[in-house]
Every structure is written in structure tokens, then in C-alpha cells.
Design a protein around this motif. Structure first.
Motif, mmCIF file in Angstrom:
data_model
loop_
_atom_site.group_PDB
_atom_site.id
_atom_site.type_symbol
_atom_site.label_atom_id
_atom_site.label_comp_id
_atom_site.label_asym_id
_atom_site.label_seq_id
_atom_site.Cartn_x
_atom_site.Cartn_y
_atom_site.Cartn_z
ATOM 1 N N ALA B 19 17.509 -5.693 -4.550
ATOM 2 C CA ALA B 19 16.552 -4.507 -4.809
ATOM 3 C C ALA B 19 15.258 -5.204 -5.775
ATOM 4 N N THR B 20 15.667 -6.225 -6.586
ATOM 5 C CA THR B 20 14.894 -6.615 -7.570
ATOM 6 C C THR B 20 15.112 -8.021 -7.581
ATOM 7 N N ASP B 21 14.159 -8.971 -7.350
ATOM 8 C CA ASP B 21 14.102 -10.585 -7.177
ATOM 9 C C ASP B 21 13.132 -11.053 -8.035
ATOM 10 N N ASN B 22 13.780 -11.687 -9.228
ATOM 11 C CA ASN B 22 12.958 -12.515 -10.176
ATOM 12 C C ASN B 22 11.515 -11.764 -10.517
ATOM 13 N N VAL B 23 11.804 -10.718 -10.888
ATOM 14 C CA VAL B 23 10.378 -10.109 -11.497
ATOM 15 C C VAL B 23 10.073 -10.365 -12.791
ATOM 16 N N ASN B 24 8.704 -10.927 -12.965
ATOM 17 C CA ASN B 24 8.343 -11.286 -14.316
ATOM 18 C C ASN B 24 7.208 -10.467 -14.494
ATOM 19 N N ILE B 25 7.078 -9.663 -15.598
ATOM 20 C CA ILE B 25 5.948 -8.719 -15.808
ATOM 21 C C ILE B 25 5.740 -8.756 -17.186
ATOM 22 N N SER B 26 4.421 -8.683 -17.679
ATOM 23 C CA SER B 26 4.275 -8.789 -19.220
ATOM 24 C C SER B 26 3.208 -7.859 -19.543
ATOM 25 N N LEU B 27 3.438 -6.898 -20.490
ATOM 26 C CA LEU B 27 2.373 -5.989 -20.777
ATOM 27 C C LEU B 27 2.038 -6.141 -22.324
ATOM 28 N N PRO B 28 0.742 -6.375 -22.575
ATOM 29 C CA PRO B 28 0.401 -6.668 -23.746
ATOM 30 C C PRO B 28 0.289 -5.123 -24.423
ATOM 31 N N PRO B 29 0.329 -5.229 -25.924
ATOM 32 C CA PRO B 29 0.125 -3.629 -26.468
ATOM 33 C C PRO B 29 -1.207 -3.203 -25.997
ATOM 34 N N GLY B 30 -1.270 -1.927 -25.792
ATOM 35 C CA GLY B 30 -2.220 -1.174 -25.169
ATOM 36 C C GLY B 30 -2.643 -1.369 -23.812
ATOM 37 N N ALA B 31 -1.805 -1.935 -23.003
ATOM 38 C CA ALA B 31 -2.052 -2.242 -21.313
ATOM 39 C C ALA B 31 -2.280 -1.050 -20.818
ATOM 40 N N ARG B 32 -3.016 -0.953 -19.527
ATOM 41 C CA ARG B 32 -3.295 -0.077 -18.735
ATOM 42 C C ARG B 32 -2.911 -0.722 -17.289
ATOM 43 N N HIS B 33 -1.605 -0.801 -17.034
ATOM 44 C CA HIS B 33 -1.292 -1.686 -16.132
ATOM 45 C C HIS B 33 -0.568 -0.738 -15.025
ATOM 46 N N ALA B 34 -0.503 -1.076 -13.567
ATOM 47 C CA ALA B 34 -0.071 -0.156 -12.670
ATOM 48 C C ALA B 34 0.784 -1.074 -11.791
ATOM 49 N N LEU B 35 1.824 -0.384 -11.437
ATOM 50 C CA LEU B 35 2.749 -1.183 -10.324
ATOM 51 C C LEU B 35 2.720 -0.398 -9.134
ATOM 52 N N ILE B 36 2.384 -1.262 -8.109
ATOM 53 C CA ILE B 36 2.364 -0.618 -6.605
ATOM 54 C C ILE B 36 3.089 -1.219 -5.850
ATOM 55 N N ASP B 205 -0.682 7.292 -5.311
ATOM 56 C CA ASP B 205 -2.135 7.511 -5.252
ATOM 57 C C ASP B 205 -3.106 6.445 -5.560
ATOM 58 N N MET B 206 -3.508 5.743 -4.597
ATOM 59 C CA MET B 206 -4.271 4.517 -4.946
ATOM 60 C C MET B 206 -5.727 4.832 -5.654
ATOM 61 N N ASP B 207 -6.185 5.816 -5.239
ATOM 62 C CA ASP B 207 -7.566 6.354 -5.929
ATOM 63 C C ASP B 207 -7.021 6.406 -7.757
ATOM 64 N N LEU B 208 -6.057 7.043 -7.910
ATOM 65 C CA LEU B 208 -5.547 7.263 -9.188
ATOM 66 C C LEU B 208 -5.582 5.696 -9.948
ATOM 67 N N VAL B 209 -4.618 4.971 -9.029
ATOM 68 C CA VAL B 209 -4.618 3.522 -9.761
ATOM 69 C C VAL B 209 -5.778 2.787 -10.079
ATOM 70 N N PHE B 210 -6.464 2.914 -9.059
ATOM 71 C CA PHE B 210 -7.903 2.052 -9.241
ATOM 72 C C PHE B 210 -8.433 2.646 -10.366
ATOM 73 N N ARG B 211 -8.593 3.860 -10.640
ATOM 74 C CA ARG B 211 -9.571 4.753 -11.768
ATOM 75 C C ARG B 211 -8.723 4.511 -13.047
#
Lengths: 286, 250, 330
Positions: B19-36, B205-211
């Protein structure tokens, strides 16, 4: 030693017949029916009336008892239980405790508070010796009958159309409904059969477990242990849990008379610490 | 800078299913990151791993450089990891004020106290009122939560998560089920989140993600397909291929 | 944020803890009952004990949402501890009360991890099992408990060293009501505190409560322990007021009575246990005078009918008298 084991198995077999209906209804509708023992008691007293008062032969009375308690179960399910399926477990507990009290008072009123004995034919009273192990003929009969019922149940669930529908409904009643399975009818039938088996167990087990108005309360803890340890909706699980409980209880009372009454709680504790979800349980019923 | 939230080789199996395969994610402080990612990409599993509902089969999760991989859910929250749910998880019988107040009391470490009443001293009420005001819920603070319209319940869902004063906030499909007309309110609310909070938005909602997002991770079959700015993601042919199967993202 | 909003929030939260006129009227009525019916002192004391037991059960069942069939375990434990203490020369009632409650609390703390180990079914089994084991032990150790004959030879000294318990039970009733009121004040504070709110949160939505960072287990263990201790106090109170302890303090009937009291009065609010206890006791007296042998039938019928009618109904009638924003308190 082997005699104790033998008695334990007989005891466990009766427990299984008594409790298996509860395990299935609990798994199927998530219904906590603490009054299951009241159906067993009803079966015991039905047998009492049939055999002692009306003179029906013991073995002929058993199927009648099954049918009578199954009919009672179906009636109760359609009129009362159906209204508490969707309720919280607390409501179901209060409701079924209320039913227990009513059943106890009714039986007390009709038959008195003392213990009752069903007249068992002389032919079943004796003991036989097989390879040095003394076995009561009646207990042998109980093991045979209950074993046959357990096997029949297992086959019915594994092989028949009704069995596969029941299993589907247990796994996910919403999906089962979507597949056009009449879940309500399945439950009525299951509840009736479970009650009938409890009644049969009450009649068969009267000689082993005793029969008096306190029956449903006294055995409530046994039923709870069987379904918790065995896991709900699992016939083999309930079967093994019943045997374990029966053997532990009989052996405990035989070898440690002063502590015997506590053995089953020891079993309960051990399973709880070791396998909180029960021996064969699913995490489902919460 | 130390990332607010980081995963290293995060992996999880359900039986034989990866279900989860070697995922590396990094969020700096204050990030505005989306997971799609398309349905079944493993987004929910990832959220459950991050919040501590599930324990990963392998890999590590760090918050502010500190290991939280095996940590219980409530301790992660106290470390500053907060979340919203895809399906509202509220207290229908309480009022918004009561709900947010108990969350604030929890954050102030008051909730073990059994002597002073919840509103004692006014500090809880002050902060709760401030949070409700920020999400436009002041006028509804005394109503039963279960009686509020869905869109406002959705806002309360975010408000409860914010009451824990997180450093990292996971928003699990905040706009799910919200009528078109009220989506702008949700977007405005999450855009106005405090700038020091790192936000991970999981959204269909891709519209939301991209905005909203400044960077995006695309998850497919449990693995990271790519990571980049919204423009890079929008331009990537692999992403287009994945989403064409779902009928495009606009 | 505007200042009026902040003030409104502060007022609303503070309003939750305020004593309402109906509450004050309730306690005045309790006092009046004590003053007006001196010849019913024994009954009043008994109602107070049942009410206290129901309150302790409500903390466990109503506030923490822990299903239990064996709350009598702690009640009976407290009764036997206070009774045995009084029969062995520890005559001071306050000491007996604290001993009964304190040891019952320890028992609850030790039992909580087992009770909380599984789902509802496991909880039913463990709580019922614990009460059954204690009942069996009390039955077995006749030297200590008097077994089926009951515990004899209790000597309860004067209350606070000043008031001798009288035969009419006036002191006993006053004592029971005072303990009930103190316990109620304590529970009221608990229910209105952040701890009490976190219990409500856990019961209403464990998923969200955990996501807020509330340590579920620790809160539930605390609630179970306090509930156990208060049930122990109730049991000790019964032992001291009646100067007798019999096996039925540990019976299933006792646990079920507690459930019925809450069912009558309403689960999850403190006055439910109090109102329920009054109604329950009056009804029990009436039913057992009508049909002395079979009142159990009517108790059962009442359980069934009340559940079928809907548990929320009695409470809804009362809630209608209050303002909606205050619906969750206390």
C-alpha cells in the motif's frame, strides 16, 4: 483422569450447543443478546413438562423441544428483538437483562424456585467401561448428539446456499443486501435455530448443568466467555472455546475443589492477556 | 532547514498488497504541499501512517528532526501533528464553542484537571472565540454542531485541528462533499492558515490543489511518481497519463 | 475576533458551571423530605445509597461509555471492607468510608487495564466475571465475611466522634445524604472540568478525541477508578447505616438495579442517577408490596419497555425545560 476429560468434553459439548446460536447472532447483527440463556432455560422446562408430566419418551421429546424453542425464538425475534438491532450495545444489554428477569420470574411463578430433574430413562443411567475409562451412558449420548449437531451445523454453513448467504451477511450485511440476499429473513431463521439449539442444550444439559430459575444468570458468564474467547460468528472457534471451557471447569472442580469455581475466570484472564481478540477472533465486534 | 515533517523510505503492506512503497516526503516549516493521486494510490494509508493509526512495516517518520515512527497518536498530536478527516469527525451533541474549547484546553494541557471548570479564568474562552472567529463560526458558537449546515461543519473540522496549534497540519480532502458554492469558503479558510504551519493537503479537487499548493507530490500505486511545483506537475506527461484514466483533472 | 464574541464565549462557558434554580430546588426538596418524613429515615438513607451507587455507575457508563455488568463488585467490596473494619474494632465511620472507597478505587485501577483491553463484549465479560469472582470469594471465606449468613457484629462508632447512630436511623439518613451531597459536588466539578469534557469527547467520538491528542486510555482508566472508588463509598455507607453486610451487595441484581436506575433517570447526566434512585426505590416498595415474590418480573418488564420506548425520552422531557445551549451540562 480420562474420566474427568470425558466429563469435561460432555460439558463443553453442551456449552457449545447452548452458545453457538449466540455467537452467530452476535456476529451477524452485532446483537448483544444476554437473554440467550433464557431460551436454554425455556428448553429445559419444556422438556420437563413433556417428559415428566406428559410422559413423552425422553429422546422423542428432544426434537419437540428444539421446535418449540425455535418457534419461541422466531416469535421473539419478529416482535421484540427486531426493534433493538439498530440500538446501542447499552440498550441491547438493558433490554436483554430485562428479558432475563421476566423469564426468571415467570419460571419461578410456574414451577417454583427449586431445582428440577428431568426423568431420564433407566437405560441411559448406567456407566460403561471402555479400556479402563468409566463413561456415563448419558454423557456418551450427549457427546454423540452434540457432536452430530456441531458437524451438521458446520456442514450446513459450509455447504448449503443458506450457509453461504449467512456467511456473506455476517461478513458485510450491506453488501449482502445489495446482492439481493434477504438479510432480515436470514436473521430470523438464524435466531430461531440458535434459540432452538439453546433450548435443546437446556434440555440435554439439565442433568449436567442443573435446571432452576437462576439458569440464565448463572450461565451468562459462560456464554460471554465462549463468544469472546471463540470469536464471534466462528463455529469452529466457539466449538473449541466451549470444549476448553468445559474441560477446564470440570477438571478444576475435580482436582481443586476449593478453587474449582475460579478456574474458568483464570481461563478468561489468560486468554484476555494473551489474545485480547479471542483465540480465533476478528476485531469486528466492538 | 530541518523539515517540519519528513518520511524516509516509508513502506507498508496489507498482507501481500503493497500500500505504501518507499515513500520519501519532506515538508519544510510553513510548507503548502499537496498530495494527489488516483483512487487506491495509498493516500489514506499514508495519512494513517503519518498520524500513528498504523505502524509502518519499514521506514521512518521524523517531525522537526525527531523520530516519531513508533509514537502513539496522542503523543504525536502533542508534538504538533494535527489532522482533519475525510468524513467529518465532530461532536454532534456539543456546540462549536464547547468542541473548540475542549480542544484548546487539551492543547493548554488543562484536560487532566478535574477541579476547575472548563471556562475557568477565561483563557480557554478567549482562544476558542478567536479560533471560531477566524473560521467565521462566531455566530454559530452556541448552536448544536449536528444542526449546522455541512459546509460549516467542514470548517469546524479544520478549526478543531487548528485548536491543537499544530506545526504540521494534514488536511484530508477538506472540500469533500461540500457544495460548489461553499468551496470558496473552505479555500479561503485554509489559505488563511497561519504561515508557520506546514500544511499537507490531500485532495481530489484539482482546482483547489492548484490554487492552494506551492509544491505537489503525486502518488501512484503506493509509490511517489513525481514531485514538483504545480506547473511542473501539470506539464508532466506521466501525470497526465495517470489522470486521463480517471477522465482528466479539470 | 470581536470583543463581544469573546465575551459571549466566556459567558457561555461560565454559564455551564452555574447552579440552575431547578438544581437548587432539587436539593431543597431533598432536605425537606428528610425534615418532613422522620419516620421514613431508613428509606431515605437507602435511596441515598442507591443514588450514590448510580452516580458512580454513570461516571463509568454514561460519561466514559464503558459497558459494565459488574459494578456491584466495587459496591460490595466497599461494603465488606467497611463492615469488616467495623467488626474488628475500627469503629470510626469516616475511616470506614475512606477505607471502603479507597480500596475499591485501587481495585478499579487494577481491573481497568483488563476491562479496557477489548471491545464492548470483553468489557461485559470482564466486569461480570470480576463481580462473580468476588461474590464467590465472599461466599467462600465465611470466617471473614460471614458467608451466606451475612457479616455480624459490626460496631459503628459515633459520627465525627459526636453523633451516635440512633435506632430510628435519623443520624444514618443525615449521614447518607451528606455523603451523597459531597460526592455529588465532586462529580459535578469533575463533569464540568476539562477532564469531564474529555470523557464526553471520547464517548461521543473516540476517533476525533484521539486526533485532538486526548490520551484515551489514561482518561478511561481514571474514570473507571473514580467510579469504582465512589461505588465503594456507597457500599461502605450501606454497611454502616444498616450495620449489616450480606452477600447480595455483590450480586448481579445489584449491578442490574444500578443500570435500571440510570435507565429510569437518564444516562450521562448527574441528576439522572438521583431522580432515578428516588423513582426506583418508590416503585420497588410499591411493587414488592403488591406482588412481594415477583417484583423481579416488573423490574424486567420496566427495563424492556423503557428501552423500547427509547432511553432518551425521560431525559428529553427534562431537557425541554432547559435552554438548548446548555443541553450538555452538567
Amino acid at each position: 483422569m480420562l474420566t474427568v476429560l470425558f466429563d469435561g468434553i460432555a460439558y463443553g459439548m453442551v456449552l457449545f450447543i447452548l452458545a453457538c446460536g449466540l455467537a452467530v447472532t452476535l456476529g451477524l447483527m452485532n446483537l448483544v443478546n444476554l437473554a440467550h440463556g433464557a431460551f436454554a432455560m425455556a428448553g429445559g422446562y419444556a422438556a420437563l413438562v413433556l417428559v415428566n408430566a406428559w410422559g413423552v419418551p425422553f429422546l422423542a421429546a428432544l426434537p419437540l423441544v428444539f421446535l418449540a424453542t425455535a418457534a419461541l425464538g422466531a416469535l421473539m425475534e419478529r416482535t421484540l428483538y427486531v426493534q433493538v438491532y439498530a440500538r446501542s450495545h447499552l440498550d441491547q444489554v438493558l433490554f436483554s437483562v430485562g428479558l432475563i428477569f421476566m423469564a426468571m420470574a415467570v419460571v419461578d411463578y410456574a414451577a417454583g424456585p427449586s431445582q428440577q430433574f428431568i426423568r431420564i430413562p433407566e437405560a441411559l443411567r448406567g456407566r460403561i467401561e471402555v479400556a479402563g475409562v468409566g463413561m456415563g451412558i448419558y454423557r456418551l449420548l450427549v457427546i454423540g448428539l452434540c457432536g452430530a449437531v456441531a458437524l451438521a451445523l458446520h456442514l450446513a454453513l459450509a455447504r448449503t446456499r443458506f450457509g453461504s448467504q449467512l456467511r456473506a451477511a455476517v461478513d458485510d450485511s450491506r453488501v449482502a443486501r445489495g446482492l439481493g440476499i434477504n438479510v432480515g429473513l436470514i436473521f430470523t431463521v438464524t435466531f430461531a435455530v440458535g434459540s432452538g439449539l439453546a433450548g435443546l442444550g437446556g434440555a440435554l444439559g439439565a442433568d449436567i448443568l442443573g435446571l432452576d430459575p437462576g439458569f440464565p444468570l448463572r450461565f451468562m458468564i459462560y456464554f460471554l466467555i465462549v463468544v469472546t474467547v471463540g470469536g464471534t460468528a466462528s463455529i469452529p472457534g466457539a466449538f473449541l472455546a466451549s470444549l476448553l471451557l468445559g474441560i477446564a471447569d470440570v477438571a478444576g472442580k475435580y482436582y481443586l475443589p476449593s478453587l474449582g469455581a475460579f478456574i474458568i475466570y483464570g481461563v478468561m484472564l489468560a486468554v484476555l492477556v494473551w489474545r485480547p481478540q479471542g483465540l480465533f477472533g476478528r476485531a469486528g465486534v466492538r | 532547514m530541518t523539515p517540519a515533517l519528513q518520511t524516509l523510505g516509508l513502506t507498508h503492506h496489507f498482507g501481500a498488497f503493497l500500500a505504501t512503497d518507499n515513500v520519501n516526503i519532506s515538508l519544510p516549516p510553513g510548507a503548502r504541499h499537496a498530495l494527489i493521486g488516483p483512487n487506491g494510490a495509498g493516500k489514506t494509508t499514508l495519512v494513517n501512517l503519518l498520524t500513528g493509526v498504523l505502524r509502518p512495516g519499514a521506514g521512518r517518520i521524523l517531525m522537526g528532526g525527531e523520530e516519531v515512527t513508533g509514537m502513539a497518536q496522542d503523543r504525536r498530536v502533542r508534538r504538533g501533528l494535527s489532522r482533519t478527516f475525510q468524513i467529518n469527525q465532530l461532536f454532534p451533541e456539543l456546540t462549536p464553542l464547547q468542541s473548540v474549547s475542549l480542544a484548546v484546553a487539551r492543547r493548554m494541557e488543562l484536560d487532566g484537571g478535574w477541579w476547575r471548570p472548563l471556562g475557568h479564568g477565561g483563557a480557554v474562552a478567549k482562544e476558542a472565540a478567536e479560533i471560531l472567529g477566524r473560521f467565521g463560526l462566531s455566530d454559530a458558537m452556541g448552536r448544536r454542531v449536528g444542526d449546522l449546515p455541512y459546509g460549516r461543519q467542514r470548517l469546524l473540522e479544520v478549526a478543531l485541528a487548528i485548536a491543537a496549534r499544530p506545526r504540521v497540519l494534514l488536511l484530508d480532502e477538506p472540500a469533500a462533499g461540500v457544495p460548489e458554492a461553499e468551496r470558496e469558503d473552505i479555500l479561503a479558510a485554509i489559505r488563511a492558515l497561519p504561515r508557520e504551519v506546514a500544511v499537507l493537503l490531500i485532495e481530489h479537487d484539482m482546482d483547489l490543489v492548484f490554487r492552494f499548493a506551492e509544491s505537489i507530490t503525486v502518488l501512484v500505486s503506493g509509490a511517489v511518481l513525481m514531485e514538483g511545483t504545480p506547473a511542473e506537475v501539470a506539464a508532466d506527461p506521466r501525470v497526465r497519463a495517470v489522470y486521463l484514466g480517471e477522465g482528466g483533472h479539470d | 475576533m470581536s470583543v463581544p464574541d469573546r465575551d459571549a464565549a466566556r459567558r457561555q462557558l461560565a454559564g455551564l458551571a452555574r447552579w440552575r434554580p431547578a438544581e437548587i430546588a432539587f436539593w431543597v426538596a431533598v432536605l425537606a423530605a428528610y425534615a418532613l418524613f422522620p419516620q421514613r429515615a431508613a428509606l431515605i438513607a437507602e435511596v441515598a445509597v442507591i443514588a450514590l451507587f448510580a452516580l458512580s455507575l454513570d461516571l463509568v457508563l454514561g460519561y466514559a461509555g464503558i459497558l459494565t455488568l459488574g459494578h456491584a463488585a466495587f459496591f460490595g467490596w466497599g461494603a465488606y471492607v467497611a463492615g469488616i473494619a467495623a467488626s474488628r474494632g475500627w469503629e470510626d465511620p469516616t475511616l470506614g468510608l475512606l477505607l471502603g472507597g479507597g480500596t475499591a478505587g485501587v481495585l478499579g485501577l487494577l481491573g481497568a487495564p483488563l476491562v479496557l483491553r477489548g471491545g464492548d463484549l470483553t468489557r461485559l465479560m470482564v466486569t461480570l466475571g470480576l463481580a462473580t469472582v468476588l461474590h464467590e470469594l465472599a461466599n467462600r471465606f465465611t470466617g471473614l465475611t460471614g458467608g451466606a449468613d451475612g457479616l455480624q457484629g459490626m460496631v459503628v462508632g459515633p459520627l465525627l466522634g459526636m453523633f451516635e447512630f440512633d435506632l430510628e436511623g435519623h443520624v444514618g439518613a443525615a449521614y447518607a445524604l451528606a455523603v451523597l451531597f459531597l460526592a455529588f459536588l465532586l462529580l459535578r466539578r469533575i463533569a464540568l472540568s476539562p477532564f469531564g469534557w474529555s470523557l464526553r469527547a471520547i464517548r461521543a467520538n473516540p476517533l476525533r478525541a484521539a486526533a485532538l491528542g486526548i490520551p484515551l486510555r489514561r482518561r478511561l482508566v481514571a474514570a473507571y477508578t473514580i467510579g469504582a472508588a465512589l461505588a465503594g463509598v456507597a457500599g461502605a455507607l450501606l454497611a454502616q447505616v444498616t450495620q449489616f453486610v450480606s452477600l447480595d451487595v455483590l450480586s448481579f441484581q445489584r449491578s442490574a438495579d444500578g443500570l435500571l436506575v440510570l435507565l429510569i433517570g437518564g444516562v450521562g447526566w448527574l441528576y439522572g442517577g438521583l431522580v432515578g434512585a428516588v423513582v426506583f426505590k418508590l416503585m420497588q416498595d410499591l411493587l414488592s408490596s403488591l406482588t412481594p415474590q415477583y417484583w423481579q418480573f416488573w423490574i424486567g418488564a420496566l427495563l424492556v419497555v423503557l428501552v423500547l420506548l427509547g432511553r432518551e425520552r425521560p431525559r428529553a422531557w427534562i431537557a425541554r425545560l432547559r435552554r438548548p445551549a446548555e443541553g450538555a451540562a452538567p
